[in-house]
Design a protein around this motif. Structure first.
Motif, PDB file in Angstrom:
ATOM      1  N   MET A  75      13.098   2.133  10.785  1.00 18.89           N
ATOM      2  CA  MET A  75      14.366   2.078  10.052  1.00 18.89           C
ATOM      3  C   MET A  75      14.881   0.649   9.864  1.00 18.89           C
ATOM      4  O   MET A  75      16.066   0.432   9.641  1.00 18.89           O
ATOM      5  N   GLY A  76      13.964  -0.316   9.946  1.00 19.28           N
ATOM      6  CA  GLY A  76      14.333  -1.714   9.717  1.00 19.28           C
ATOM      7  C   GLY A  76      14.441  -2.023   8.227  1.00 19.28           C
ATOM      8  O   GLY A  76      14.154  -1.173   7.370  1.00 19.28           O
ATOM      9  N   THR A  77      14.850  -3.249   7.930  1.00 18.28           N
ATOM     10  CA  THR A  77      15.012  -3.694   6.544  1.00 18.28           C
ATOM     11  C   THR A  77      13.982  -4.770   6.228  1.00 18.28           C
ATOM     12  O   THR A  77      13.930  -5.797   6.912  1.00 18.28           O
ATOM     13  N   PHE A  78      13.178  -4.534   5.204  1.00 22.08           N
ATOM     14  CA  PHE A  78      12.150  -5.480   4.769  1.00 22.08           C
ATOM     15  C   PHE A  78      12.587  -6.024   3.410  1.00 22.08           C
ATOM     16  O   PHE A  78      12.796  -5.252   2.475  1.00 22.08           O
ATOM     17  N   VAL A  79      12.746  -7.340   3.298  1.00 23.05           N
ATOM     18  CA  VAL A  79      13.121  -7.946   2.022  1.00 23.05           C
ATOM     19  C   VAL A  79      11.942  -8.764   1.500  1.00 23.05           C
ATOM     20  O   VAL A  79      11.474  -9.689   2.165  1.00 23.05           O
ATOM     21  N   GLU A  80      11.463  -8.407   0.317  1.00 28.37           N
ATOM     22  CA  GLU A  80      10.348  -9.127  -0.320  1.00 28.37           C
ATOM     23  C   GLU A  80      10.908 -10.096  -1.347  1.00 28.37           C
ATOM     24  O   GLU A  80      11.574  -9.699  -2.288  1.00 28.37           O
ATOM     25  N   PHE A  81      10.608 -11.370  -1.150  1.00 26.86           N
ATOM     26  CA  PHE A  81      11.150 -12.415  -2.017  1.00 26.86           C
ATOM     27  C   PHE A  81      10.102 -13.023  -2.943  1.00 26.86           C
ATOM     28  O   PHE A  81      10.408 -13.440  -4.048  1.00 26.86           O
ATOM     29  N   SER A  82       8.858 -13.077  -2.491  1.00 27.09           N
ATOM     30  CA  SER A  82       7.864 -13.955  -3.122  1.00 27.09           C
ATOM     31  C   SER A  82       7.356 -13.481  -4.475  1.00 27.09           C
ATOM     32  O   SER A  82       7.415 -12.305  -4.812  1.00 27.09           O
ATOM     33  N   VAL A  83       6.802 -14.447  -5.212  1.00 30.88           N
ATOM     34  CA  VAL A  83       5.962 -14.170  -6.377  1.00 30.88           C
ATOM     35  C   VAL A  83       4.525 -14.357  -5.897  1.00 30.88           C
ATOM     36  O   VAL A  83       4.184 -15.411  -5.362  1.00 30.88           O
ATOM     37  N   PHE A  84       3.712 -13.342  -6.064  1.00 33.47           N
ATOM     38  CA  PHE A  84       2.338 -13.386  -5.536  1.00 33.47           C
ATOM     39  C   PHE A  84       1.347 -13.827  -6.602  1.00 33.47           C
ATOM     40  O   PHE A  84       1.468 -13.437  -7.765  1.00 33.47           O
ATOM     41  N   GLY A  85       0.377 -14.619  -6.183  1.00 32.07           N
ATOM     42  CA  GLY A  85      -0.679 -15.060  -7.090  1.00 32.07           C
ATOM     43  C   GLY A  85      -1.733 -13.992  -7.289  1.00 32.07           C
ATOM     44  O   GLY A  85      -2.511 -14.032  -8.228  1.00 32.07           O
ATOM     45  N   GLU A  86      -1.780 -13.021  -6.361  1.00 35.13           N
ATOM     46  CA  GLU A  86      -2.799 -11.957  -6.444  1.00 35.13           C
ATOM     47  C   GLU A  86      -2.154 -10.647  -6.002  1.00 35.13           C
ATOM     48  O   GLU A  86      -1.091 -10.643  -5.372  1.00 35.13           O
ATOM     49  N   LEU A  87      -2.804  -9.539  -6.317  1.00 31.64           N
ATOM     50  CA  LEU A  87      -2.260  -8.243  -5.939  1.00 31.64           C
ATOM     51  C   LEU A  87      -2.324  -8.057  -4.425  1.00 31.64           C
ATOM     52  O   LEU A  87      -3.247  -8.521  -3.761  1.00 31.64           O
ATOM     53  N   THR A  88      -1.338  -7.352  -3.897  1.00 34.83           N
ATOM     54  CA  THR A  88      -1.217  -7.162  -2.454  1.00 34.83           C
ATOM     55  C   THR A  88      -1.338  -5.680  -2.139  1.00 34.83           C
ATOM     56  O   THR A  88      -0.652  -4.855  -2.743  1.00 34.83           O
ATOM     57  N   THR A  89      -2.215  -5.355  -1.185  1.00 38.42           N
ATOM     58  CA  THR A  89      -2.430  -3.957  -0.801  1.00 38.42           C
ATOM     59  C   THR A  89      -1.971  -3.769   0.636  1.00 38.42           C
ATOM     60  O   THR A  89      -2.335  -4.544   1.511  1.00 38.42           O
ATOM     61  N   VAL A  90      -1.149  -2.734   0.854  1.00 33.33           N
ATOM     62  CA  VAL A  90      -0.691  -2.444   2.226  1.00 33.33           C
ATOM     63  C   VAL A  90      -0.760  -0.944   2.469  1.00 33.33           C
ATOM     64  O   VAL A  90      -0.937  -0.159   1.539  1.00 33.33           O
ATOM     65  N   ASP A  91      -0.578  -0.563   3.727  1.00 32.71           N
ATOM     66  CA  ASP A  91      -0.518   0.847   4.099  1.00 32.71           C
ATOM     67  C   ASP A  91       0.905   1.352   3.861  1.00 32.71           C
ATOM     68  O   ASP A  91       1.797   1.149   4.683  1.00 32.71           O
ATOM     69  N   TRP A  92       1.102   1.986   2.710  1.00 31.35           N
ATOM     70  CA  TRP A  92       2.449   2.452   2.339  1.00 31.35           C
ATOM     71  C   TRP A  92       2.979   3.536   3.277  1.00 31.35           C
ATOM     72  O   TRP A  92       4.183   3.784   3.327  1.00 31.35           O
ATOM     73  N   SER A  93       2.092   4.173   4.033  1.00 35.41           N
ATOM     74  CA  SER A  93       2.551   5.206   4.976  1.00 35.41           C
ATOM     75  C   SER A  93       3.463   4.621   6.053  1.00 35.41           C
ATOM     76  O   SER A  93       4.308   5.324   6.605  1.00 35.41           O
ATOM     77  N   ILE A  94       3.276   3.339   6.343  1.00 33.56           N
ATOM     78  CA  ILE A  94       4.165   2.684   7.330  1.00 33.56           C
ATOM     79  C   ILE A  94       5.601   2.723   6.813  1.00 33.56           C
ATOM     80  O   ILE A  94       6.544   2.981   7.548  1.00 33.56           O
ATOM     81  N   ILE A  95       5.752   2.465   5.490  1.00 33.74           N
ATOM     82  CA  ILE A  95       7.079   2.396   4.884  1.00 33.74           C
ATOM     83  C   ILE A  95       7.744   3.768   4.906  1.00 33.74           C
ATOM     84  O   ILE A  95       8.948   3.891   5.134  1.00 33.74           O
ATOM     85  N   SER A  96       6.923   4.811   4.709  1.00 32.30           N
ATOM     86  CA  SER A  96       7.478   6.167   4.624  1.00 32.30           C
ATOM     87  C   SER A  96       7.404   6.877   5.966  1.00 32.30           C
ATOM     88  O   SER A  96       8.354   6.901   6.753  1.00 32.30           O
ATOM     89  N   ASP A  97       6.239   7.399   6.274  1.00 31.65           N
ATOM     90  CA  ASP A  97       6.079   8.348   7.366  1.00 31.65           C
ATOM     91  C   ASP A  97       6.243   7.717   8.749  1.00 31.65           C
ATOM     92  O   ASP A  97       6.794   8.332   9.653  1.00 31.65           O
ATOM     93  N   THR A  98       5.751   6.498   8.923  1.00 30.83           N
ATOM     94  CA  THR A  98       5.776   5.906  10.262  1.00 30.83           C
ATOM     95  C   THR A  98       7.138   5.326  10.615  1.00 30.83           C
ATOM     96  O   THR A  98       7.637   5.530  11.714  1.00 30.83           O
ATOM     97  N   LYS A  99       7.755   4.608   9.668  1.00 30.98           N
ATOM     98  CA  LYS A  99       8.943   3.824  10.038  1.00 30.98           C
ATOM     99  C   LYS A  99      10.201   4.084   9.208  1.00 30.98           C
ATOM    100  O   LYS A  99      11.269   3.587   9.565  1.00 30.98           O
ATOM    101  N   GLU A 100      10.094   4.804   8.112  1.00 27.78           N
ATOM    102  CA  GLU A 100      11.256   5.042   7.244  1.00 27.78           C
ATOM    103  C   GLU A 100      12.054   3.754   7.008  1.00 27.78           C
ATOM    104  O   GLU A 100      13.222   3.602   7.392  1.00 27.78           O
ATOM    105  N   LEU A 101      11.403   2.803   6.343  1.00 28.21           N
ATOM    106  CA  LEU A 101      11.993   1.466   6.159  1.00 28.21           C
ATOM    107  C   LEU A 101      12.925   1.400   4.952  1.00 28.21           C
ATOM    108  O   LEU A 101      12.785   2.159   3.993  1.00 28.21           O
ATOM    109  N   ASN A 102      13.844   0.454   5.016  1.00 25.51           N
ATOM    110  CA  ASN A 102      14.608   0.046   3.829  1.00 25.51           C
ATOM    111  C   ASN A 102      13.845  -1.114   3.217  1.00 25.51           C
ATOM    112  O   ASN A 102      13.646  -2.135   3.878  1.00 25.51           O
ATOM    113  N   LEU A 103      13.441  -0.963   1.969  1.00 26.57           N
ATOM    114  CA  LEU A 103      12.619  -1.980   1.320  1.00 26.57           C
ATOM    115  C   LEU A 103      13.388  -2.543   0.128  1.00 26.57           C
ATOM    116  O   LEU A 103      13.772  -1.798  -0.769  1.00 26.57           O
ATOM    117  N   PHE A 104      13.650  -3.850   0.148  1.00 26.72           N
ATOM    118  CA  PHE A 104      14.410  -4.493  -0.929  1.00 26.72           C
ATOM    119  C   PHE A 104      13.608  -5.616  -1.564  1.00 26.72           C
ATOM    120  O   PHE A 104      12.885  -6.335  -0.871  1.00 26.72           O
TER     121      PHE A 104
END
Length: 360
Positions: A272-301
């Motif tokens: 239930m933490g807050t993750f703020v993404e600021f950057s402009v990426f030079g390449e595509l970024t792949t992550v485990d989206w289940s962390i955002i939903s099922d594992t941690k229920e994050l606030n993503l901004f």
């Protein structure tokens, strides 16, 4: 009529890797437009990524092209007003000004509801040729642009940080930091260092800054970080877990533009933490989206640009409450633009913010 030359020196972007120093017609003011003589223009990581052809700017990978070339780059500028159009009432010759990096259309649904920084048309100085940027001797601030006066006694090295630090403030505002929060900021470049000052104003319980560059970490410590860690030297996820009784940080701000920093943040943030993404990426970024939903229920901004931040930031840079010392490390003339881009892109020579000074 003011004594503006007919032609000026400018860096012009034609295509990825095809940037040329040219003599071009000097812009003139009509309506309520303002012409400034550029004192300086910072080189942003986005400028460097555009030069190297990032799909984010030139199109590809499903993105339409954002850059409308040929265009004069540069959005981190400050200058002195040398000409105003007949309808300009607020600014006059001799004023020192900066401008919000976006020139809103004021007609789309975002502009009409006060969210001008997400303008649908999205003209940003230095990326479209109707809003040419500051890597030139003169620059036009068009109708609809948001302009702010800058104290005349503010050294150019500090004035050039107004635009990046305004972006930093908006990102920190998105994080909504309270004084009991354990905050991790990943990235201590110019924007990260601006965030350190803005976070300090919110007085969190603990501020940890991460970066691969120890000189930048030293600067972050000087600007107000409680703890600085280098992911090259320590396992930062383990360290943050140790410091937070195994829960993880309350807030993670990603300001490096490296995919590994996103993954690292998702691992070290608490449920239930807050993750703020600021950057402009030079390449595509792949992550485990289940962390955002099922594992941690994050606030993503996300955080984009710097709405309603300029006036506060100008005041805070001027009164010293946002630290700026030593952030602008290198200054180059327009003739040396290539060297400026190289150093800004590589971080060589202990560089943090690299600036182009047209009058050099």
């Amino acid at each position: 009529m003011s004594n503006i030359p007919e032609k000026m020196k400018a860096l012009v972007a034609y295509a990825p890797g095809d940037y040329r120093l040219e003599m071009v017609p000097t812009p003139r003011a009509t309506g309520d437009e303002v012409i400034i003589k550029v004192e300086g223009c910072g080189v942003c990581a986005g400028d460097v990524k555009a030069y190297h052809g990032a799909a984010r700017f030139w199109g590809g990978e499903g993105n339409p092209p954002y850059i409308k070339a040929p265009v004069i780059p540069g959005h981190e500028f400050v200058g002195i007003v040398v000409e105003v159009g007949p309808d300009q009432k607020e600014f006059q010759v001799g004023d020192r000004v900066v401008s919000d990096q976006i020139v809103p259309c004021w007609e789309c649904k975002f502009c009409k509801t006060g969210r001008y920084w997400m303008c649908q048309k999205h003209d940003v100085y230095g990326f479209q040729n109707n809003v040419n940027g500051g890597m030139a001797e003169y620059m036009r601030l068009p109708h609809g642009s948001l302009k702010y006066k800058v104290p005349k006694d503010l050294p150019v090295e500090k004035a050039l940080l107004i635009e990046p630090y305004a972006c930093s403030k908006h990102c920190v505002d998105r994080a909504n930091i309270g004084n009991e929060d354990f905050v991790v900021l990943s990235g201590a470049g110019t924007l990260g260092l601006g965030m350190v000052g803005a976070i300090r104003k919110r007085n969190p319980a603990t501020l940890v800054v991460l970066d691969m560059n120890n000189l930048r970490l030293q600067k972050a410590k000087e600007f107000g970080a409680d703890i600085v860690l280098n992911p090259r030297e320590v396992n930062v996820v383990e360290k943050i877990m140790e410091m937070t009784d195994g829960y993880g940080c309350d807030i993670y701000i990603e300001a490096t533009g490296h995919p590994s920093s996103v993954k690292q943040g998702l691992e070290m943030i608490r449920k239930m933490g807050t993750f703020v993404e600021f950057s402009v990426f030079g390449e595509l970024t792949t992550v485990d989206w289940s962390i955002i939903s099922d594992t941690k229920e994050l606030n993503l901004f996300g955080a984009h640009l710097s709405p309603y931040c300029y006036e506060s930031v100008i005041k805070w840079i001027a009164d010293g409450s946002l630290p700026t010392d030593g952030v602008v490390t290198h200054k180059f003339s327009l003739d040396d633009w290539k060297k400026a881009f190289e150093i800004a892109g590589s971080g060589a020579d202990n560089s943090i913010k690299v600036a182009i000074i047209p009058g050099m």
